[in-house]
Design an enzyme around this catalytic site. Sequence first.
Site, PDB file in Angstrom:
ATOM      1  N   CYS A  80      34.922  43.127  40.919  1.00 27.34           N
ATOM      2  CA  CYS A  80      33.528  43.110  41.394  1.00 27.34           C
ATOM      3  C   CYS A  80      33.349  43.904  42.682  1.00 27.34           C
ATOM      4  O   CYS A  80      32.372  44.639  42.851  1.00 27.34           O
ATOM      5  CB  CYS A  80      33.036  41.671  41.568  1.00 27.34           C
ATOM      6  SG  CYS A  80      34.108  40.626  42.576  1.00 27.34           S
ATOM      7  N   HIS A 192      32.418  35.948  44.184  1.00 28.25           N
ATOM      8  CA  HIS A 192      31.909  37.176  43.564  1.00 28.25           C
ATOM      9  C   HIS A 192      31.360  38.113  44.631  1.00 28.25           C
ATOM     10  O   HIS A 192      31.023  37.669  45.734  1.00 28.25           O
ATOM     11  CB  HIS A 192      30.808  36.811  42.548  1.00 28.25           C
ATOM     12  CG  HIS A 192      30.445  37.912  41.617  1.00 28.25           C
ATOM     13  ND1 HIS A 192      31.395  38.620  40.905  1.00 28.25           N
ATOM     14  CD2 HIS A 192      29.254  38.446  41.257  1.00 28.25           C
ATOM     15  CE1 HIS A 192      30.785  39.523  40.156  1.00 28.25           C
ATOM     16  NE2 HIS A 192      29.480  39.446  40.350  1.00 28.25           N
ATOM     17  N   ASP A 210      24.044  42.059  39.778  1.00 29.09           N
ATOM     18  CA  ASP A 210      25.348  41.479  39.435  1.00 29.09           C
ATOM     19  C   ASP A 210      26.164  42.469  38.599  1.00 29.09           C
ATOM     20  O   ASP A 210      25.759  42.848  37.509  1.00 29.09           O
ATOM     21  CB  ASP A 210      25.119  40.171  38.661  1.00 29.09           C
ATOM     22  CG  ASP A 210      26.385  39.356  38.519  1.00 29.09           C
ATOM     23  OD1 ASP A 210      27.482  39.945  38.515  1.00 29.09           O
ATOM     24  OD2 ASP A 210      26.270  38.123  38.412  1.00 29.09           O
TER      25      ASP A 210
END
Length: 249
Positions: A80, A192, A210
């Site tokens: 991520c 995250h 995201d």
Amino acid sequence: MKSIRLWIGSKNLPVMPLQFVILALCTACRGGIAEMGSQPGTPIALTTPEGEQLLVESKARKDYWPLIVQFVTQDNLAYCGVASSVMVLNAMSITAPAAPEFGKFRMFTQKNFFSDAARKVVPSETVSRQGMTLDQLGQLLETYPVKAKVYHAENSSLEEFRSLAVKNLQEPVNFVMVNYLRSAIGQKTGGHISPVAAYNEQTDRFLILDVSRYKYPPVWVRAADLWKAMDTVDSGSGKKRGFVLVSRP
Ligand code: CA
């Protein structure tokens, strides 16, 4: 009742059996108003009419267009931070390394992000296994010609985050990335990293692009919920999560 209807109806979460919904409602009833107020608000997907409207009404969305043009899916479950960095560096038009798969064209990709300098901060193999901490994110970004100012939640506040992030989202060529705990915003499950693209003042919500696009769409999250999600300890560093402001030096 509106938030409950949206939560049940979200296409990204399984529809709850009626017994479960009744149990959940009863639990909330027993907890009283204070406990209900501590629950995260429902993230609003950008892909819903309500989510679209929040973007239309946003007065702090300067970063939305450059980021959405560069929006990528993280290459693996732990990438991520790499995917988010690649988006931001491409959006800033920093001179990119060669990308052999694109011939003579240059672009930041998740394959060429780990230069020799970046590998000295943390090797790609390690990040592939366990992701990166907030400090590593800042250090990796600064192996390129950008300034990355890291804010850990223990040294900041919701008010400071909101103020700095909204100002940034009204300015071009600088960007906000957040490191947060998904479960604190009502998602599954762990830590995250993703870029923030816009802010809606009326609802006090930030739009997170995201990078786990196989899992969640971009979502509008209440500022207070996002702050609580950043105000959590990352066991990898022993420090709290937080945010990074990326700009030209
Ligand atoms: Ca900006």
